[in-house]
Scaffold this active site. Structure first.
Site, short mmCIF file in Angstrom:
data_model
loop_
_atom_site.label_atom_id
_atom_site.label_comp_id
_atom_site.label_asym_id
_atom_site.label_seq_id
_atom_site.Cartn_x
_atom_site.Cartn_y
_atom_site.Cartn_z
N VAL A 1 0.82 -1.21 0.00
CA VAL A 1 0.00 0.00 0.00
C VAL A 1 0.86 1.26 0.00
O VAL A 1 1.99 1.26 0.48
CB VAL A 1 -0.91 0.03 1.24
CG1 VAL A 1 -2.01 -0.98 1.11
CG2 VAL A 1 -0.11 -0.19 2.51
N LYS B 1 8.23 -8.68 -3.01
CA LYS B 1 8.17 -7.38 -2.33
C LYS B 1 9.53 -6.67 -2.39
O LYS B 1 9.63 -5.48 -2.69
CB LYS B 1 7.74 -7.60 -0.88
CG LYS B 1 7.88 -6.40 0.02
CD LYS B 1 6.83 -5.35 -0.23
CE LYS B 1 7.12 -4.10 0.55
NZ LYS B 1 6.20 -3.02 0.27
N CYS C 1 10.84 2.25 3.17
CA CYS C 1 10.78 1.03 2.34
C CYS C 1 11.92 0.97 1.34
O CYS C 1 12.79 0.12 1.43
CB CYS C 1 9.44 0.97 1.60
SG CYS C 1 8.07 0.51 2.65
N1 LIG Z 1 3.85 1.67 6.46
C1 LIG Z 1 3.85 1.30 5.20
O1 LIG Z 1 3.44 2.05 4.32
C2 LIG Z 1 4.32 -0.08 4.79
C3 LIG Z 1 4.13 -0.48 3.46
C4 LIG Z 1 4.53 -1.75 3.10
C5 LIG Z 1 5.13 -2.59 4.04
N2 LIG Z 1 5.32 -2.17 5.31
C6 LIG Z 1 5.94 -3.10 6.27
O2 LIG Z 1 4.97 -3.51 7.22
C7 LIG Z 1 5.61 -3.77 8.47
C8 LIG Z 1 4.92 -2.94 9.55
O3 LIG Z 1 5.14 -1.58 9.24
P1 LIG Z 1 4.29 -0.41 9.92
O4 LIG Z 1 4.54 0.80 9.07
O5 LIG Z 1 2.89 -0.85 10.15
O6 LIG Z 1 5.05 -0.28 11.31
P2 LIG Z 1 4.64 0.70 12.53
O7 LIG Z 1 5.91 1.06 13.18
O8 LIG Z 1 3.69 1.73 12.09
O9 LIG Z 1 3.80 -0.26 13.51
C9 LIG Z 1 4.26 -1.46 14.03
C10 LIG Z 1 3.59 -1.70 15.39
O10 LIG Z 1 4.04 -2.97 15.85
C11 LIG Z 1 4.18 -2.88 17.27
N3 LIG Z 1 5.03 -4.00 17.71
C12 LIG Z 1 6.38 -4.12 17.61
N4 LIG Z 1 6.76 -5.33 18.12
C13 LIG Z 1 5.63 -5.95 18.52
C14 LIG Z 1 5.37 -7.22 19.11
N5 LIG Z 1 6.35 -8.08 19.35
N6 LIG Z 1 4.09 -7.53 19.43
C15 LIG Z 1 3.08 -6.66 19.18
N7 LIG Z 1 3.28 -5.45 18.62
C16 LIG Z 1 4.53 -5.11 18.28
C17 LIG Z 1 4.75 -1.50 17.49
O11 LIG Z 1 4.52 -1.08 18.83
C18 LIG Z 1 3.98 -0.68 16.46
O12 LIG Z 1 2.81 -0.10 17.01
C19 LIG Z 1 7.09 -3.44 8.27
O13 LIG Z 1 7.79 -4.60 7.95
C20 LIG Z 1 7.07 -2.50 7.09
O14 LIG Z 1 8.29 -2.51 6.39
C21 LIG Z 1 4.91 -0.94 5.72
#
Ligand SMILES: NC(=O)c1ccc[n+]([C@@H]2O[C@H](COP(=O)([O-])OP(=O)(O)OC[C@H]3O[C@@H](n4cnc5c(N)ncnc54)[C@H](O)[C@@H]3O)[C@@H](O)[C@H]2O)c1
Length: 435
Positions: A164, A215, A269
């Protein structure tokens, strides 16, 4: 396969919209986060992240009674892991004298560990976090098997990357094509049964490692293409060519699409994910590694342009740094090359007044962030365009004359039309312009 309850681990930009979307599609959801602040904000009806449409979606999900928020997992039919996968801050790998970054998989490890006690025969576990290839098979599977259950025979295990675009997450979550890779065919099909609850785009099934690689390839492809644009911009400067004109002409070729050069590559990313491929096989990824280094060096190249126009000694020079975000018209500063540039300027003793219209309170050591464009520009020795935000590209040079006595400008994003600035009395250096 039927799913009535899903447990989503990690409630950030990916996990929270995913949890709320399942809940608004008739699935009972428990959303789990280890950060107590996140839990308390959500339980009090607030939001800890900003994304258009998310507030209404989460409110709908909570009001339906199908989204619960908690700090530990519960029994469920499926578990989704959506926790961060940054790179390690201080530890690096090295191959042939070139350093590379290493993935920090602690959050994925602890999220998988937190599921073990709740895993039951017939459950599905899906990893969504962007991860180095083979993470699902080599890291997540063995942790889950500490439950005494066997991946593939007792429970299903799959990987599905999130693709996304921030700002459009809610729409793209349902509309994008989704790749789901299983550790076996049954796991991939179980994944499809789960996501088919809300995904309207095509669902493509494959194996887990291919899905992980897809990805990483997508973001690496962009990184390498930006690197070549950045390298072209350096060549153009040396050879007396205007890179913006050259790219415009080259892109008239039906099979050529050169991306734009700039001060570097940012965001969490594209500037991170290629390292996961390098780490997996440093001896097979020279191009990917070189592209990462080219893009990471670009802020230093920008520093050379600044010194060319203002002199080598930057101490005490007042610089109006315009834009800090990693790309135009967003408030996201993560891994932003603009921030790298302002940090380098501050280290060199310059007085930096940074203006980021989408984040007025950005906190960068050694740099003053100001609330208005005029505050940034007033008495500046140099105007430095770092992000192509619409507001900044539309700056009218004749209006700047009285504010900046020296009338010097550097444009790192091809946002200012050189002739109009020169006509207004400015000396301008534009990235990639050697004529
Ligand atoms: N944000 C984006 O646009 C996007 C797009 C594609 C892929 N991703 C990938 O998705 C994944 C998540 O990214 P995000 O942007 O949502 O991260 P984020 O930092 O916004 O949120 C992650 C959440 O996970 C929580 N967390 C960490 N360890 C935990 C655990 N052991 N148990 C429960 N909760 C835990 C954190 O407190 C945080 O609230 C990453 O690998 C990222 O690279 C993100």
């Amino acid at each position: 396969m039927n799913f009535s309850k899903v447990c989503v681990i990690g409630l950030g930009y990916i996990g929270l919209p995913t949890a709320a979307t399942f809940a608004t599609h008739n699935i009972q959801v428990i959303g789990v986060d280890i950060n107590p602040e996140v839990i308390s904000i959500l339980l009090n009806g607030g939001l800890h992240i900003s994304e258009p449409g998310l507030r209404v979606l989460v409110q709908d999900a909570l009001q339906s009674g199908r989204l619960m928020i908690g700090s530990t997992p519960e029994d469920a039919d499926a578990f989704i892991i959506a926790v961060p996968t940054p790179f390690k801050e201080y530890e690096h790998g090295s191959y042939n004298g070139q350093a590379y970054r290493l993935a920090d998989m602690r959050a994925v490890t602890s999220a998988a560990e937190s599921i073990v006690a709740y895993l039951r025969p017939g459950n599905l576990v899906v990893l969504e976090s962007t991860s180095p290839p083979r993470t699902t098979v080599d890291l997540v599977g063995p942790i889950l098997e500490q439950s005494g259950l066997k991946a593939g025979s007792d429970f299903y295990l799959a990987y599905t990357p999130e693709r996304v675009l921030p700002g459009k997450i809610i729409q793209e979550l349902t509309e994008n094509a989704r790749v789901i890779g299983g550790i076996d065919e049954a796991s991939a099909q179980a994944g499809r049964d789960l996501y088919a609850h809300f995904v309207k785009g095509e669902i493509l099934l494959t194996d887990a490692t291919t899905a992980e690689m897809v990805k990483l390839m997508e973001n690496t492809y962009r990184d390498v293409n930006i690197a070549i644009a950045n390298e072209f911009s350096r060549l153009a400067k040396r050879l007396g060519v205007d890179i913006w004109e050259a790219i415009d002409i080259a892109n008239r070729h039906p099979r050529v699409k050169i991306l734009n050069p700039g001060p570097g590559v940012g965001g969490h990313c594209i500037s991170v994910d290629p390292w996961f491929l390098v780490e997996a096989a440093p001896d097979q990824t020279q191009l990917i590694s070189a592209a990462r280094h080219v893009n990471d060096e670009q802020p230093h190249f920008v520093m050379k342009l600044i010194k060319e126009i203002i002199g080598d000694d930057l101490s005490g020079k007042r610089i109006a740094a315009l834009g800090l975000a990693f790309k135009p018209d967003v408030d996201d500063l993560r891994e932003s090359p603009a921030i790298e540039v302002v940090k380098l300027l501050a280290e060199a003793g310059a007085i930096v007044h940074a203006y980021e219209p989408y984040k007025l309170d950005a906190d960068i050591p050694g740099v003053s962030t100001v609330a208005t464009l005029v505050d940034a520009i007033r008495d500046a020795d140099l105007l430095l365009l770092l992000v192509g935000h619409r507001e900044l590209k539309e700056l009218e040079p004749s209006r700047m004359l009285e504010l900046t006595p020296t009338r010097l400008a550097v444009d790192t994003v091809g946002g200012w039309e050189g002739k109009s600035w020169t006509k207004a009395g400015f000396k301008v250096i534009r990235l990639g312009v050697g004529k």
